[in-house]
Scaffold this active site. Sequence first.
Site, PDB file in Angstrom:
ATOM      1  N   GLU A  84      43.851  44.148  37.055  1.00 32.42           N
ATOM      2  CA  GLU A  84      43.184  43.417  36.911  1.00 32.42           C
ATOM      3  C   GLU A  84      41.835  42.854  38.333  1.00 32.42           C
ATOM      4  O   GLU A  84      40.058  42.729  38.277  1.00 32.42           O
ATOM      5  CB  GLU A  84      43.312  41.493  37.133  1.00 32.42           C
ATOM      6  CG  GLU A  84      43.629  41.094  38.101  1.00 32.42           C
ATOM      7  CD  GLU A  84      44.783  42.263  38.994  1.00 32.42           C
ATOM      8  OE1 GLU A  84      44.485  41.885  40.469  1.00 32.42           O
ATOM      9  OE2 GLU A  84      45.689  42.195  38.625  1.00 32.42           O
ATOM     10  N   ASP A  85      42.281  43.586  39.320  1.00 35.45           N
ATOM     11  CA  ASP A  85      41.610  43.581  40.147  1.00 35.45           C
ATOM     12  C   ASP A  85      39.883  44.577  40.336  1.00 35.45           C
ATOM     13  O   ASP A  85      39.095  43.989  40.576  1.00 35.45           O
ATOM     14  CB  ASP A  85      42.196  44.392  41.586  1.00 35.45           C
ATOM     15  CG  ASP A  85      42.499  45.466  41.353  1.00 35.45           C
ATOM     16  OD1 ASP A  85      43.224  45.445  40.543  1.00 35.45           O
ATOM     17  OD2 ASP A  85      43.647  45.559  42.577  1.00 35.45           O
ATOM     18  N   ASN A  86      40.741  45.621  39.971  1.00 36.14           N
ATOM     19  CA  ASN A  86      38.738  46.632  39.403  1.00 36.14           C
ATOM     20  C   ASN A  86      38.216  46.896  38.585  1.00 36.14           C
ATOM     21  O   ASN A  86      37.652  46.393  38.687  1.00 36.14           O
ATOM     22  CB  ASN A  86      39.833  47.956  39.111  1.00 36.14           C
ATOM     23  CG  ASN A  86      39.214  49.211  39.263  1.00 36.14           C
ATOM     24  OD1 ASN A  86      38.620  49.135  39.639  1.00 36.14           O
ATOM     25  ND2 ASN A  86      39.059  49.708  37.864  1.00 36.14           N
TER      26      ASN A  86
END
Length: 447
Positions: A279-281
Amino acid sequence: MLSLILAVFFLVLYTLIWALCLIGWRTAKIRYTGRSPPSRLTTVPPSAAPGVTIIRPLCGLDNNLYNALESTMRLKYPKYEVIFALQDEDDEALPVVKMVMEKYPDVPASISINDARIGVNPKINNLLTPFTEARYDLLWVIDSTISVTPGTLARTVEAFTGISTNMSSFESDLESTPLLSDDMRKPPAAGDVGLVHHVPYAVVYQKTYGSLIEQAFLNTTHAKMYLAINTLAVDSCVMGKSNMYSRANIDSLTTPSPTLRKLPSPPTGLAAFSPFLAEDNMIALSLWHELHLKHAMTGDVALDFIGALSIRDYIGRRIRWIRVRKRMTPLLATLIEPFTESIICGIYGSWAIARLLGANKLAIFLVHMVLWLLVDLSVRDALSSNVRDIGPPSSTLQFVVAWAARELLALPIWLFGITSSDVVWRGKKYKIIQSGEAICMDNTDDT
Protein backbone atom coordinates in the site's frame (compact mmCIF):
# COMPACT_ATOMS: atom_id res chain seq x y z
CA MET A 1 29.92 -7.79 -35.95
CA LEU A 2 27.26 -9.18 -33.61
CA SER A 3 29.72 -9.45 -30.72
CA LEU A 4 30.88 -5.89 -31.41
CA ILE A 5 27.31 -4.57 -31.26
CA LEU A 6 26.67 -6.50 -28.06
CA ALA A 7 29.88 -5.18 -26.55
CA VAL A 8 28.88 -1.58 -27.28
CA PHE A 9 25.39 -2.20 -25.86
CA PHE A 10 26.72 -3.77 -22.67
CA LEU A 11 29.34 -1.05 -22.24
CA VAL A 12 26.61 1.59 -22.42
CA LEU A 13 24.47 -0.36 -19.95
CA TYR A 14 27.49 -0.87 -17.68
CA THR A 15 28.19 2.87 -17.72
CA LEU A 16 24.57 3.71 -16.93
CA ILE A 17 24.44 1.29 -13.97
CA TRP A 18 27.65 2.70 -12.56
CA ALA A 19 26.32 6.21 -13.02
CA LEU A 20 23.21 5.26 -11.05
CA CYS A 21 25.37 3.75 -8.29
CA LEU A 22 27.51 6.88 -8.08
CA ILE A 23 24.44 9.13 -7.93
CA GLY A 24 23.19 7.13 -4.94
CA TRP A 25 26.64 7.22 -3.34
CA ARG A 26 27.02 10.97 -3.87
CA THR A 27 23.55 11.63 -2.44
CA ALA A 28 24.39 9.57 0.64
CA LYS A 29 27.66 11.42 1.17
CA ILE A 30 26.14 14.89 0.74
CA ARG A 31 22.82 14.42 2.54
CA TYR A 32 23.75 12.14 5.45
CA THR A 33 27.40 12.83 6.30
CA GLY A 34 27.67 15.09 9.34
CA ARG A 35 25.03 16.26 11.76
CA SER A 36 21.71 17.46 10.34
CA PRO A 37 21.08 21.10 11.33
CA PRO A 38 18.49 21.61 14.07
CA SER A 39 15.16 22.89 12.85
CA ARG A 40 13.89 26.33 13.82
CA LEU A 41 10.47 24.73 14.25
CA THR A 42 11.64 23.27 17.55
CA THR A 43 11.72 26.77 19.07
CA VAL A 44 8.37 28.20 17.91
CA PRO A 45 5.32 28.22 20.21
CA PRO A 46 2.74 25.44 19.65
CA SER A 47 0.25 27.94 18.22
CA ALA A 48 2.64 28.72 15.37
CA ALA A 49 3.65 25.16 14.43
CA PRO A 50 1.78 22.84 12.05
CA GLY A 51 0.21 20.07 14.13
CA VAL A 52 1.22 16.48 13.39
CA THR A 53 -0.48 13.20 14.26
CA ILE A 54 1.93 10.28 14.52
CA ILE A 55 0.30 6.89 13.90
CA ARG A 56 2.08 3.71 14.89
CA PRO A 57 0.28 0.58 13.55
CA LEU A 58 1.13 -2.38 15.79
CA CYS A 59 0.66 -6.13 15.74
CA GLY A 60 2.47 -8.29 18.26
CA LEU A 61 5.87 -7.94 19.91
CA ASP A 62 8.14 -6.73 17.14
CA ASN A 63 11.86 -6.44 17.70
CA ASN A 64 12.95 -3.54 19.94
CA LEU A 65 9.34 -2.44 20.27
CA TYR A 66 9.66 -0.45 23.50
CA ASN A 67 12.60 1.65 22.29
CA ALA A 68 10.99 2.19 18.90
CA LEU A 69 7.77 3.48 20.44
CA GLU A 70 9.64 5.53 23.02
CA SER A 71 11.49 7.38 20.26
CA THR A 72 8.23 9.01 19.16
CA MET A 73 7.62 10.29 22.69
CA ARG A 74 10.98 12.11 22.80
CA LEU A 75 10.66 14.24 19.69
CA LYS A 76 11.74 17.88 19.78
CA TYR A 77 8.61 19.43 18.32
CA PRO A 78 6.02 21.71 19.95
CA LYS A 79 2.76 20.32 18.57
CA TYR A 80 2.11 16.65 17.95
CA GLU A 81 0.10 13.70 19.19
CA VAL A 82 0.70 9.95 19.00
CA ILE A 83 -1.91 7.27 18.21
CA PHE A 84 -0.99 3.65 18.86
CA ALA A 85 -3.17 1.54 16.56
CA LEU A 86 -4.06 -2.09 17.27
CA GLN A 87 -6.78 -4.46 16.13
CA ASP A 88 -7.03 -6.74 19.15
CA GLU A 89 -7.47 -5.95 22.84
CA ASP A 90 -5.32 -8.99 23.63
CA ASP A 91 -2.45 -7.89 21.38
CA GLU A 92 0.91 -8.46 23.09
CA ALA A 93 2.02 -4.94 22.06
CA LEU A 94 -0.63 -3.31 24.27
CA PRO A 95 1.22 -3.64 27.62
CA VAL A 96 4.31 -2.15 25.99
CA VAL A 97 2.27 0.79 24.70
CA LYS A 98 0.85 1.42 28.16
CA MET A 99 4.32 1.40 29.73
CA VAL A 100 5.54 3.96 27.21
CA MET A 101 2.52 6.19 27.75
CA GLU A 102 2.92 6.02 31.54
CA LYS A 103 6.56 7.07 31.26
CA TYR A 104 5.69 10.12 29.12
CA PRO A 105 2.39 11.46 30.50
CA ASP A 106 3.02 14.95 29.09
CA VAL A 107 2.96 13.73 25.47
CA PRO A 108 -0.59 13.66 24.03
CA ALA A 109 -1.09 10.00 23.21
CA SER A 110 -3.97 7.59 22.81
CA ILE A 111 -4.67 3.96 21.98
CA SER A 112 -6.97 3.06 19.10
CA ILE A 113 -8.30 -0.50 19.05
CA ASN A 114 -10.54 -1.48 16.16
CA ASP A 115 -11.30 -4.68 14.27
CA ALA A 116 -12.13 -3.14 10.89
CA ARG A 117 -11.63 -5.48 7.92
CA ILE A 118 -12.09 -3.93 4.51
CA GLY A 119 -9.38 -5.64 2.50
CA VAL A 120 -6.45 -8.05 2.49
CA ASN A 121 -3.92 -5.52 3.80
CA PRO A 122 -3.79 -5.65 7.63
CA LYS A 123 -1.91 -2.36 7.87
CA ILE A 124 -4.67 -0.52 5.99
CA ASN A 125 -7.25 -2.15 8.26
CA ASN A 126 -5.28 -1.00 11.27
CA LEU A 127 -4.95 2.58 10.03
CA LEU A 128 -8.60 3.23 9.11
CA THR A 129 -9.84 4.35 12.52
CA PRO A 130 -6.72 6.39 13.47
CA PHE A 131 -7.04 8.27 10.18
CA THR A 132 -10.48 9.50 11.24
CA GLU A 133 -9.48 10.09 14.87
CA ALA A 134 -6.36 12.11 14.07
CA ARG A 135 -6.49 15.65 15.41
CA TYR A 136 -4.27 17.09 12.68
CA ASP A 137 -4.13 16.97 8.90
CA LEU A 138 -0.43 16.12 8.77
CA LEU A 139 -0.01 12.40 9.41
CA TRP A 140 3.28 10.63 10.06
CA VAL A 141 2.88 6.84 9.78
CA ILE A 142 5.80 4.89 11.26
CA ASP A 143 6.17 1.10 11.23
CA SER A 144 6.52 -0.72 14.54
CA THR A 145 10.20 -1.68 14.06
CA ILE A 146 11.27 1.88 13.27
CA SER A 147 12.97 4.24 15.69
CA VAL A 148 13.62 7.93 14.91
CA THR A 149 15.92 10.57 16.36
CA PRO A 150 14.48 13.58 18.27
CA GLY A 151 14.98 16.14 15.50
CA THR A 152 13.46 14.06 12.68
CA LEU A 153 9.88 15.33 13.01
CA ALA A 154 10.74 19.03 12.79
CA ARG A 155 12.95 18.53 9.74
CA THR A 156 10.27 16.37 8.12
CA VAL A 157 7.64 19.10 8.60
CA GLU A 158 10.08 21.58 7.07
CA ALA A 159 10.49 19.37 4.02
CA PHE A 160 6.73 18.91 3.65
CA THR A 161 5.73 22.56 4.09
CA GLY A 162 8.73 24.22 2.49
CA ILE A 163 9.51 26.18 5.64
CA SER A 164 13.14 27.27 5.41
CA THR A 165 15.80 26.71 8.04
CA ASN A 166 17.44 29.96 6.94
CA MET A 167 16.96 32.43 9.81
CA SER A 168 16.38 35.44 7.56
CA SER A 169 13.51 33.82 5.67
CA PHE A 170 12.12 31.66 8.44
CA GLU A 171 9.49 34.08 9.70
CA SER A 172 8.09 34.82 6.24
CA ASP A 173 8.00 31.12 5.39
CA LEU A 174 6.22 30.38 8.63
CA GLU A 175 3.55 32.99 7.90
CA SER A 176 2.95 31.80 4.34
CA THR A 177 2.81 28.03 4.87
CA PRO A 178 -0.67 26.68 4.11
CA LEU A 179 -0.49 24.18 6.98
CA LEU A 180 -0.47 26.68 9.84
CA SER A 181 -4.23 26.34 10.13
CA ASP A 182 -5.08 22.79 11.13
CA ASP A 183 -8.69 23.05 9.99
CA MET A 184 -8.21 24.97 6.76
CA ARG A 185 -5.68 24.63 3.98
CA LYS A 186 -5.53 25.38 0.30
CA PRO A 187 -5.71 22.56 -2.28
CA PRO A 188 -2.29 21.22 -3.26
CA ALA A 189 -0.75 22.52 -6.47
CA ALA A 190 1.23 20.43 -8.93
CA GLY A 191 4.85 20.37 -7.85
CA ASP A 192 4.09 20.74 -4.13
CA VAL A 193 5.46 18.10 -1.78
CA GLY A 194 2.88 15.42 -1.09
CA LEU A 195 4.98 12.92 0.82
CA VAL A 196 8.18 12.94 2.89
CA HIS A 197 9.93 9.64 3.50
CA HIS A 198 13.16 8.39 5.04
CA VAL A 199 15.65 5.82 3.85
CA PRO A 200 15.73 2.76 6.17
CA TYR A 201 18.96 2.05 8.00
CA ALA A 202 19.14 -1.45 9.47
CA VAL A 203 20.38 -2.03 13.02
CA VAL A 204 21.10 -5.57 14.21
CA TYR A 205 21.51 -6.72 17.80
CA GLN A 206 20.77 -10.41 17.24
CA LYS A 207 23.49 -11.24 14.74
CA THR A 208 22.14 -14.27 12.93
CA TYR A 209 23.14 -15.10 9.36
CA GLY A 210 19.87 -13.86 7.90
CA SER A 211 19.77 -10.62 9.88
CA LEU A 212 23.34 -9.72 8.90
CA ILE A 213 22.61 -10.34 5.22
CA GLU A 214 19.41 -8.27 5.49
CA GLN A 215 21.43 -5.48 7.13
CA ALA A 216 24.03 -5.60 4.37
CA PHE A 217 21.29 -5.38 1.74
CA LEU A 218 19.38 -2.48 3.30
CA ASN A 219 22.44 -0.40 4.18
CA THR A 220 24.19 -0.72 0.81
CA THR A 221 22.45 -1.91 -2.36
CA HIS A 222 18.93 -0.93 -1.33
CA ALA A 223 19.91 2.45 0.11
CA LYS A 224 22.14 3.30 -2.84
CA MET A 225 19.49 2.58 -5.47
CA TYR A 226 16.68 4.08 -3.36
CA LEU A 227 18.58 7.35 -3.05
CA ALA A 228 19.59 7.38 -6.71
CA ILE A 229 16.06 6.87 -8.02
CA ASN A 230 14.67 9.53 -5.68
CA THR A 231 17.42 11.95 -6.65
CA LEU A 232 16.64 11.53 -10.34
CA ALA A 233 12.91 11.77 -9.47
CA VAL A 234 11.74 10.18 -12.72
CA ASP A 235 8.96 8.35 -10.85
CA SER A 236 7.77 7.48 -7.38
CA CYS A 237 9.97 5.15 -5.32
CA VAL A 238 8.83 4.93 -1.70
CA MET A 239 8.94 2.44 1.18
CA GLY A 240 6.32 2.76 3.91
CA LYS A 241 8.66 2.48 6.90
CA SER A 242 8.34 6.20 7.70
CA ASN A 243 5.99 8.38 5.62
CA MET A 244 4.46 11.80 6.24
CA TYR A 245 1.54 12.99 4.13
CA SER A 246 -1.65 15.03 4.33
CA ARG A 247 -4.90 13.31 5.28
CA ALA A 248 -6.79 15.67 2.95
CA ASN A 249 -4.60 14.57 0.04
CA ILE A 250 -5.07 10.89 0.83
CA ASP A 251 -8.84 11.36 1.17
CA SER A 252 -8.98 12.85 -2.34
CA LEU A 253 -7.29 9.88 -4.05
CA THR A 254 -9.32 7.51 -6.21
CA THR A 255 -8.70 3.79 -6.05
CA PRO A 256 -6.07 2.37 -8.44
CA SER A 257 -7.74 -1.04 -8.11
CA PRO A 258 -9.49 -2.25 -11.30
CA THR A 259 -11.60 -4.53 -9.10
CA LEU A 260 -12.84 -1.73 -6.85
CA ARG A 261 -13.43 0.62 -9.80
CA LYS A 262 -16.11 -1.79 -11.04
CA LEU A 263 -18.21 -1.14 -7.93
CA PRO A 264 -21.16 1.30 -8.16
CA SER A 265 -19.42 3.56 -5.62
CA PRO A 266 -15.65 2.89 -5.74
CA PRO A 267 -13.91 3.76 -2.48
CA THR A 268 -11.64 6.77 -2.18
CA GLY A 269 -9.02 7.69 0.38
CA LEU A 270 -7.17 5.13 2.46
CA ALA A 271 -9.75 2.37 1.90
CA ALA A 272 -9.05 2.60 -1.83
CA PHE A 273 -5.69 0.89 -1.27
CA SER A 274 -6.93 -2.07 0.77
CA PRO A 275 -6.49 -4.70 -2.04
CA PHE A 276 -2.71 -4.11 -2.22
CA LEU A 277 -0.03 -5.59 0.02
CA ALA A 278 2.38 -2.80 -0.96
CA GLU A 279 0.00 0.00 0.00
CA ASP A 280 2.93 2.36 0.64
CA ASN A 281 4.08 2.15 -2.97
CA MET A 282 0.55 2.48 -4.35
CA ILE A 283 -0.27 5.54 -2.20
CA ALA A 284 2.98 7.19 -3.24
CA LEU A 285 2.30 6.44 -6.91
CA SER A 286 -1.19 7.95 -6.65
CA LEU A 287 0.09 11.10 -4.97
CA TRP A 288 2.71 11.40 -7.72
CA HIS A 289 0.55 10.65 -10.76
CA GLU A 290 -2.99 11.61 -9.73
CA LEU A 291 -2.27 14.75 -7.69
CA HIS A 292 1.11 15.49 -9.32
CA LEU A 293 2.76 15.94 -5.93
CA LYS A 294 6.46 15.31 -5.57
CA HIS A 295 8.23 13.44 -2.80
CA ALA A 296 10.95 14.73 -0.50
CA MET A 297 13.53 13.29 1.88
CA THR A 298 15.50 14.72 4.79
CA GLY A 299 18.96 13.99 6.16
CA ASP A 300 17.42 11.59 8.66
CA VAL A 301 17.28 7.80 8.47
CA ALA A 302 14.53 5.47 9.68
CA LEU A 303 16.32 3.17 12.11
CA ASP A 304 15.00 -0.29 11.30
CA PHE A 305 15.72 -2.80 14.06
CA ILE A 306 16.05 -6.20 12.41
CA GLY A 307 15.20 -9.23 14.53
CA ALA A 308 16.83 -12.65 14.42
CA LEU A 309 16.41 -13.93 10.87
CA SER A 310 17.55 -17.19 9.36
CA ILE A 311 18.88 -17.27 5.82
CA ARG A 312 15.57 -18.84 4.84
CA ASP A 313 13.73 -15.89 6.40
CA TYR A 314 15.86 -13.47 4.42
CA ILE A 315 15.32 -15.32 1.15
CA GLY A 316 11.57 -15.50 1.83
CA ARG A 317 11.39 -11.72 2.35
CA ARG A 318 13.22 -10.93 -0.86
CA ILE A 319 11.19 -13.42 -2.91
CA ARG A 320 7.94 -12.03 -1.52
CA TRP A 321 8.68 -8.47 -2.50
CA ILE A 322 10.07 -9.40 -5.91
CA ARG A 323 6.73 -11.09 -6.65
CA VAL A 324 4.78 -8.10 -5.38
CA ARG A 325 6.98 -5.55 -7.12
CA LYS A 326 6.94 -7.25 -10.52
CA ARG A 327 3.16 -6.64 -10.71
CA MET A 328 3.46 -2.94 -9.88
CA THR A 329 6.39 -1.87 -12.05
CA PRO A 330 6.94 -1.96 -15.83
CA LEU A 331 8.04 -5.37 -17.13
CA LEU A 332 11.33 -3.91 -18.38
CA ALA A 333 12.23 -2.73 -14.86
CA THR A 334 11.73 -6.26 -13.54
CA LEU A 335 13.69 -7.91 -16.34
CA ILE A 336 16.63 -5.53 -16.08
CA GLU A 337 16.97 -5.90 -12.31
CA PRO A 338 19.63 -8.69 -12.41
CA PHE A 339 21.76 -6.50 -14.70
CA THR A 340 21.98 -3.89 -11.94
CA GLU A 341 23.55 -6.33 -9.47
CA SER A 342 27.30 -6.31 -8.85
CA ILE A 343 28.24 -9.78 -10.14
CA ILE A 344 26.16 -9.84 -13.34
CA CYS A 345 27.09 -6.19 -14.02
CA GLY A 346 30.75 -7.04 -13.55
CA ILE A 347 30.56 -10.04 -15.89
CA TYR A 348 29.00 -8.23 -18.85
CA GLY A 349 30.96 -5.05 -18.17
CA SER A 350 34.35 -6.78 -18.06
CA TRP A 351 33.50 -8.77 -21.19
CA ALA A 352 32.45 -5.61 -23.07
CA ILE A 353 35.60 -3.70 -22.07
CA ALA A 354 37.82 -6.67 -22.96
CA ARG A 355 36.07 -7.11 -26.33
CA LEU A 356 36.46 -3.43 -27.24
CA LEU A 357 39.86 -2.65 -25.68
CA GLY A 358 41.54 -6.03 -25.46
CA ALA A 359 42.03 -5.86 -21.67
CA ASN A 360 42.10 -8.82 -19.29
CA LYS A 361 38.54 -9.79 -18.32
CA LEU A 362 39.40 -11.29 -14.92
CA ALA A 363 41.43 -8.25 -13.87
CA ILE A 364 38.64 -5.88 -14.89
CA PHE A 365 36.05 -7.98 -13.04
CA LEU A 366 38.13 -8.02 -9.84
CA VAL A 367 38.67 -4.26 -9.96
CA HIS A 368 34.95 -3.79 -10.60
CA MET A 369 33.98 -5.87 -7.54
CA VAL A 370 36.46 -4.08 -5.27
CA LEU A 371 35.23 -0.67 -6.38
CA TRP A 372 31.59 -1.75 -5.98
CA LEU A 373 32.31 -2.93 -2.43
CA LEU A 374 34.11 0.31 -1.56
CA VAL A 375 31.18 2.38 -2.83
CA ASP A 376 28.74 0.27 -0.80
CA LEU A 377 30.84 0.59 2.36
CA SER A 378 31.00 4.35 1.83
CA VAL A 379 27.20 4.50 1.51
CA ARG A 380 26.83 2.51 4.73
CA ASP A 381 29.27 4.80 6.56
CA ALA A 382 27.50 7.94 5.32
CA LEU A 383 24.09 6.71 6.48
CA SER A 384 25.47 5.79 9.90
CA SER A 385 27.29 9.09 10.51
CA ASN A 386 24.41 10.58 12.53
CA VAL A 387 23.51 7.37 14.39
CA ARG A 388 26.86 5.77 15.20
CA ASP A 389 25.96 5.59 18.88
CA ILE A 390 22.87 3.46 18.15
CA GLY A 391 23.27 -0.29 17.95
CA PRO A 392 26.16 -2.61 18.83
CA PRO A 393 29.70 -2.12 17.47
CA SER A 394 29.97 -3.48 13.94
CA SER A 395 32.74 -5.56 12.44
CA THR A 396 33.74 -4.51 8.92
CA LEU A 397 34.93 -8.04 8.11
CA GLN A 398 31.64 -9.53 9.30
CA PHE A 399 29.74 -6.97 7.25
CA VAL A 400 31.79 -7.72 4.11
CA VAL A 401 31.12 -11.45 4.46
CA ALA A 402 27.38 -10.76 4.78
CA TRP A 403 27.60 -8.38 1.80
CA ALA A 404 29.28 -11.08 -0.31
CA ALA A 405 26.61 -13.61 0.66
CA ARG A 406 23.91 -11.14 -0.34
CA GLU A 407 25.53 -10.53 -3.74
CA LEU A 408 25.85 -14.27 -4.42
CA LEU A 409 22.20 -14.86 -3.47
CA ALA A 410 20.79 -12.00 -5.57
CA LEU A 411 20.42 -13.84 -8.90
CA PRO A 412 19.05 -17.15 -7.53
CA ILE A 413 16.50 -15.23 -5.45
CA TRP A 414 15.41 -13.17 -8.47
CA LEU A 415 15.12 -16.26 -10.68
CA PHE A 416 12.99 -18.06 -8.12
CA GLY A 417 10.97 -14.93 -7.39
CA ILE A 418 9.77 -14.36 -10.95
CA THR A 419 8.62 -17.94 -11.42
CA SER A 420 5.43 -17.43 -9.39
CA SER A 421 2.98 -14.82 -8.17
CA ASP A 422 2.19 -16.52 -4.87
CA VAL A 423 3.46 -14.95 -1.66
CA VAL A 424 3.18 -15.77 2.03
CA TRP A 425 2.87 -12.83 4.41
CA ARG A 426 2.05 -12.89 8.12
CA GLY A 427 0.90 -16.51 7.97
CA LYS A 428 -1.39 -16.16 4.95
CA LYS A 429 -0.93 -17.12 1.33
CA TYR A 430 -1.80 -14.57 -1.37
CA LYS A 431 -1.79 -14.51 -5.14
CA ILE A 432 -0.66 -11.23 -6.71
CA ILE A 433 -2.68 -10.63 -9.87
CA GLN A 434 -1.70 -8.51 -12.87
CA SER A 435 -3.07 -5.26 -11.40
CA GLY A 436 -0.90 -5.66 -8.31
CA GLU A 437 -3.87 -6.58 -6.10
CA ALA A 438 -3.58 -9.47 -3.66
CA ILE A 439 -6.09 -12.29 -3.33
CA CYS A 440 -5.98 -14.24 -0.07
CA MET A 441 -5.77 -17.96 -0.77
CA ASP A 442 -5.51 -19.73 2.59
CA ASN A 443 -3.96 -19.62 6.07
CA THR A 444 -0.71 -21.49 5.59
CA ASP A 445 2.23 -20.87 7.88
CA ASP A 446 4.67 -18.13 6.92
CA THR A 447 7.87 -19.36 5.31
